[in-house]
Design an enzyme around this catalytic site. Structure first.
Site, PDB file in Angstrom:
ATOM      1  N   SER A 292       0.991  -1.181  -0.078  1.00 51.80           N
ATOM      2  CA  SER A 292       0.064  -0.079   0.193  1.00 51.80           C
ATOM      3  C   SER A 292       0.949   1.350   0.041  1.00 51.80           C
ATOM      4  CB  SER A 292      -0.826   0.139   1.214  1.00 51.80           C
ATOM      5  OG  SER A 292      -0.335   0.172   2.420  1.00 51.80           O
ATOM      6  N   ASP A 293       0.304   2.311  -0.448  1.00 51.96           N
ATOM      7  CA  ASP A 293       1.047   3.763  -0.071  1.00 51.96           C
ATOM      8  C   ASP A 293       0.768   4.098   1.451  1.00 51.96           C
ATOM      9  OD1 ASP A 293       2.701   5.902  -0.390  1.00 51.96           O
ATOM     10  OD2 ASP A 293       1.598   6.528  -2.296  1.00 51.96           O
ATOM     11  N   TRP A 294       1.505   4.966   1.835  1.00 57.08           N
ATOM     12  CA  TRP A 294       1.532   5.445   3.205  1.00 57.08           C
ATOM     13  C   TRP A 294       0.080   5.369   3.669  1.00 57.08           C
ATOM     14  CZ3 TRP A 294       5.751   6.559   6.346  1.00 57.08           C
ATOM     15  CH2 TRP A 294       5.605   6.976   7.732  1.00 57.08           C
ATOM     16  N   ALA A 295      -0.288   4.198   4.677  1.00 61.56           N
ATOM     17  CA  ALA A 295      -1.881   4.187   5.405  1.00 61.56           C
ATOM     18  C   ALA A 295      -2.891   4.401   4.302  1.00 61.56           C
ATOM     19  CB  ALA A 295      -1.586   5.544   6.233  1.00 61.56           C
TER      20      ALA A 295
END
Length: 759
Positions: A292-295
Site C-alpha cells: 500500500s502507499d502510506w496508510a
C-alpha cells in the site's frame, strides 16, 4: 507438516489470480519449496505480521522505547509481527532492527528494509522528470544503478521507485518523480530504471535492490492536479496511456508494486480487485508483492469506502494488497477476520508467499546481514565514480528552449557576464524534492559552477529574495511577493554587463508530493524582476530551475535564450556551466508539453482530433480558445542544440503490408551546423481509421544520434504489431488493418511524413 504442505499447495493451485506470465521471471522450484516449509511452521498471526510494515519510530541504536505507540511497534518486531521497516537507514541502524527480527523472534524471518530512493541516495542525480528529458536510456539506467548502490551500501534493500505515472497536468507536484506525458517513452524509462535498481534480477550483487512500480494506477490523472484526489478515467485512456509503463516494469521483472492513493472511477486503488487481481497478478502474471502507499488502507475509511478498520482490511487483502505500509490495519484486525471466516485464508497465504519470495530472492534468508558492511558503506557512498555518473546525466538532462542570435554559448573570456537570482547561488534548492537521505546545501550552485571557469568574468547580484524563509520537505514554500530589496542593485549591474544570466524558477520543494499549484508561472517577484532587467539589458539568458512545466509565455516571446535546467541534483552548477560555456552541447528534449497558460492544462501532444479540431479561423464554431492560441508554448519532444540538423529521404520498404509483417522505415539525418551535436530522432504514427478513435500522433520509436559537422547518417526503425496495435475497451490488444501515417522529426510536431497500408 506434510499434510500442511499438501493443503497449502492445493489451496494455491486453485487460486486463478496467481497465474504466471511467461514474461515474468519463472519461479524457482527450490525457493517455492522453502516457502512451503516456512509457511507450514508459521502461525496465522505470524503470517499477518509479514504483511505489516512500520516506519522507523525511534533512535534504533539507542535504548528501546518505553510506552506509547513506539513501545507497541517494538514489541511487535520481537513477536515476529513485522515484515518490513521503512526509513531506517545506515548500516548500524539497519543491523539493530534486523538483529531483533532474526535473533529474537521465534522463526527468525528477516526484515526487508524500504526507503524512498527517488533520484539518488546521498549523491543526487537530476529529478526523474529531468532525467526523462535526456531520452538517454543508458544514462537513466546508470543513474538508478548509482542510487541503488548507495542505498544498498547503507543497509537498504528495497526502494519505492520508480514512479511511472503518466501525467498531462503541470499543476501536479509529483510530475517531478515521473517520466512525463507519453506512455511509450514512459515504458522505456520504467524498464531502464528497473534494470538500474535490480540489475539482472538475481540480486547476486549486494549493491542491487528491489524496485517498486508506483503508483498503481492513474495517480497522474487525478482531477485538477490536486494531490490525493479522485481519478475519473475512461478505459481507453487507462489501458493505452496509464498502464503501459507498469506492464513494461512487470515484464522487466520488478519485484513490488505500490498502490496509488486515488480512487479509479469510485474505487480506491488499494481495494481495486480488477486492477490488482485480474490485471496485475492475473493477466500480467506479476509474482512479486503489492504494498500500500502510506496508510492508504486506513484512508479508505475517510474516503467513505470502508466503514471501519475491519472492512478496510477485508477490502484491501481480498483485492490483492499484500503489505500494509504504516496503516496499522492488518495486524490488529486481519487475523480475527480470518478466524471468524470473514476473510478466506488463501488471500493471506498468497500475500505472505509473495513477500517471502522477494526476501528469498534478495538473499536475506541466506544472509540477513548481506547488505550491512560498514566498510562498503564508506567506500560506495559519495564516491568519485558516483559523482561523475550524476554529472553525466545532469548535462544530458538540460534542454535548450531558445537561442536567438546564438547568444549561447557564453564566451570564456572577454565578456562581462552578470549572474542574477537567489537560485543562482542556492546550494539547497537544486537538490530538488524527495532527497531525504541527502544532506542540505550540498549541491554545486550555478554560481560555483560558473566561477570554476577562471578566465570568465562573472559577477553576481542576488536581486529580490526568492522566498521569505528557507523551506523544508515538511513545510510549504512561501515566496516573496512584496520585498523588492536588491532590484535596483541588480538593474545597475545589468546596465554594465554584456550578457545577463538569470536563474529563475521554483524552489526545489515547490514540487513533489502535496505540492500542487494552480499558478504555474514564475512565482513571487521573479517575472517582475525579469521584466525590469530586460528593460535595462535585453541580452538575457534565462536558466530555469523547476520540477514541472511552467507557463512562461512572456519570457518565450522576449528573452533571447532560455535553458531548461530543472533541478539537477548534486552536480547542478557544474552541469549548467558546462552547457552555458559550450563545453557540452545540449541535447535534451522535453518529456512534457509546456503550456502557454494554466488554462490550457491538461495539454498534451497525443490528443484526439475531434470533429472540428482544426477549423476555419474566420468562423467561431471550431475547437479553439477565444483568448489565446490552443497550441503549446513548447511541444513534447522539443529541444534545440548549438548545431542544426536536417531530416530527409523518409522511406518505407514498401506501401502494403500483411498483419504480421514488420514495417521498415528509414530516414537520413544530417548535422548542418558547425559543431558536433546529438539529436533525438523521434518517430510517430497515426492510425487514420480505427474501431476506436486514435490520437493524432503517437511516439513509437526514437534514437539518440551524435553527428559531427556535415556528417549524415541513415537511421532505421522497425514497426511491428506491438507499435501498430492498441488496447480496446476489454483490455485486449488488437491490431487492425488500415492506413497508417509515419512522421519523423526532432519533436512531436514532426512533419516529414509517409504512409502505408496494413492489409
Amino acid at each position: 507438516m506434510k499434510i500442511r504442505q499438501i493443503l497449502l499447495f492445493s489451496a494455491m493451485s486453485t487460486m486463478t489470480f496467481t497465474t504466471v506470465n511467461a514474461q515474468q521471471s519463472p519461479l524457482n522450484p527450490e525457493t517455492e519449496k522453502k516457502i512451503d516449509l516456512l509457511m507450514s511452521k508459521m502461525t496465522l498471526e505470524e503470517k499477518v505480521g509479514q504483511m505489516n510494515q512500520y516506519n522507523g519510530f525511534w533512535d534504533v541504536t539507542g535504548p528501546a522505547p518505553v510506552g506509547g505507540d513506539a513501545q507497541n511497534k517494538y514489541n511487535n518486531i520481537k513477536k515476529g509481527l513485522v515484515g518490513s521497516m521503512l526509513n531506517v537507514r545506515g548500516v548500524k541502524e539497519v543491523r539493530t532492527v534486523q538483529k531483533i527480527a532474526v535473533e529474537q523472534t521465534r522463526l527468525g524471518i528477516p526484515l526487508i528494509i524500504g526507503f524512498d530512493v527517488i533520484h539518488g541516495y546521498k549523491t543526487l542525480a537530476p529529478i526523474p522528470l529531468a532525467e526523462a528529458a535526456s531520452w538517454d536510456l543508458k544514462a537513466i539506467e546508470k543513474s538508478a544503478e548509482v542510487a541503488a548502490a548507495e542505498a544498498a551500501a547503507s543497509g537498504i534493500n528495497w526502494t519505492f521507485a520508480p514512479m511511472m505515472d503518466i501525467s498531462r497536468d503541470a499543476r501536479w507536484g509529483r510530475n517531478m518523480e515521473g517520466a512525463g506525458e507519453d506512455p511509450y517513452l514512459g515504458a522505456k524509462i520504467a524498464a531502464a530504471r528497473v534494470r538500474g535498481f535490480q540489475g539482472d534480477n538475481t540480486f547476486r550483487s549486494p549493491l542491487r535492490i528491489a524496485a517498486t512500480a508506483k503508483h498503481y494506477a492513474a495517480y497522474g490523472f487525478i482531477e485538477s492536479g490536486l494531490e490525493y484526489n479522485i481519478a475519473q478515467i475512461d478505459t481507453n485512456t487507462l489501458y493505452n496511456q496509464v498502464l503501459p509503463p507498469f506492464k513494461a516494469a512487470v515484464d522487466q521483472g520488478i519485484r513490488s508494486v505500490m498502490n496509488s492513493f486515488n480512487t479509479v472511477n469510485g474505487v480506491p486503488a488499494t481495494a481495486d480487485r480488477y486492477l490488482l487481481r485480474d490485471v496485475l497478478k492475473g493477466k500480467w502474471g506479476f509474482n512479486g508483492f503489492v504494498v500500500s502507499d502510506w496508510a492508504s488502507i486506513r484512508e479508505m475509511i475517510p474516503w467513505g469506502f470502508s466503514k471501519d478498520e475491519n472492512e478496510a482490511a477485508k477490502s484491501a487483502v481480498e483485492a490483492g494488497t499484500d503489505m500494509d505500509m504504516e496503516g496499522g490495519i492488518y495486524v490488529p484486525y486481519l487475523t480475527d477476520l480470518v478466524k471468524k471466516g470473514k476473510v478466506d485464508q488463501k488471500y493471506v497465504d498468497d500475500a505472505v508467499r509473495r513477500i517471502l519470495r522477494v526476501k528469498y530472492e534478495l538473499g536475506l534468508f541466506d544472509d540477513p546481514y548481506r547488505f550491512l558492511d560498514e566498510k562498503r558503506e564508506k567506500e560506495v557512498i559519495g564516491s568519485k565514480a558516483n559523482l561523475e555518473a550524476v554529472l553525466d546525466v545532469a548535462k544530458k538532462s538540460i534542454v535548450l528552449l531558445k537561442n536567438e542570435k546564438n547568444i549561447l554559448p557564453l564566451k570564456k573570456s572577454g565578456q562581462k557576464i552578470l549572474l542574477l537570482g537567489s537560485l543562482a547561488a542556492s546550494k539547497n534548492s537544486p537538490l530538488g524534492s524527495w532527497r531525504i537521505a541527502s544532506d542540505n546545501n550540498t549541491a554545486i550552485s550555478v554560481l560555483e559552477g560558473m566561477k570554476a571557469y577562471k578566465t570568465s568574468s562573472v559577477s553576481y547580484v542576488e536581486g529580490p529574495k526568492l522566498t521569505l524563509e528557507e523551506p523544508t520537505f515538511l513545510t510549504e514554500v512561501k515566496y516573496n511577493s512584496t520585498d523588492f530589496s536588491g532590484i535596483e542593485e541588480a538593474k545597475k549591474a545589468a546596465a554594465n554587463a554584456d550578457v545577463v544570466v538569470m536563474v529563475l524558477g521554483e524552489h526545489g520543494f515547490s514540487s513533489g508530493e502535496a505540492r500542487s499549484r494552480t499558478d504555474i508561472t514564475l512565482p513571487g517577484l521573479q517575472e517582475t524582476f525579469l521584466k525590469e532587467i530586460y528593460n535595462i539589458n535585453p541580452n538575457i539568458v534565462l536558466v530555469l530551475n523547476n520540477g514541472r512545466p511552467l507557463a512562461i509565455s512572456w519570457a518565450a516571446e522576449h528573452i533571447p535564450a532560455i535553458v531548461e535546467a530543472w533541478q539537477l541534483g548534486t552536480q547542478t552548477g557544474n552541469a549548467v556551466a558546462s552547457v552555458l560555456y559550450g563545453d557540452y552541447n545540449p541535447s535534451g528534449k522535453l518529456p512534457m508539453t509546456f503550456p502557454r497558460n494554466v488554462g490550457q492544462v491538461p495539454v498534451y501532444y497525443n490528443h484526439y482530433s475531434t470533429g472540428r479540431f482544426n477549423g476555419d479561423p474566420n468562423s467561431v464554431f471550431w475547437s479553439h480558445y477565444s483568448d489565446a492560441e490552443k497550441t503549446p508554448l513548447f511541444p513534447f519532444g522539443y529541444g534545440l542544440s548549438y548545431t542544426t540538423f536536417s531530416y530527409s529521404d523518409l522511406q518505407l520498404d514498401k506501401k502494403n503490408y500483411q498483419k504480421n509483417e514488420p514495417v521498415q522505415v528509414s530516414v537520413t539525418l544530417k548535422n548542418t551546423g558547425n559543431v558536433s551535436g546529438k539529436e533525438v530522432v523521434q518517430l510517430y504514427i497515426h492510425d487514420e481509421f480505427a474501431s476506436v478513435v486514435r490520437p493524432v500522433r503517437e511516439l513509437k520509436g526514437f534514437e539518440l544520434v551524435e553527428l559531427k559537422p556535415g556528417e549524415s547518417r541513415v537511421l532505421h526503425f522497425t514497426l511491428t504489431g506491438k507499435e501498430l496495435g492498441f488496447y480496446n475497451a476489454q483490455n485486449e490488444f488488437i491490431i487492425e488493418p488500415g492506413t497508417f501515417k509515419v512522421m519523423i522529426g526532432g519533436n512531436s510536431d514532426a512533419n516529414l511524413t509517409a504512409s502505408f497500408t496494413l492489409e
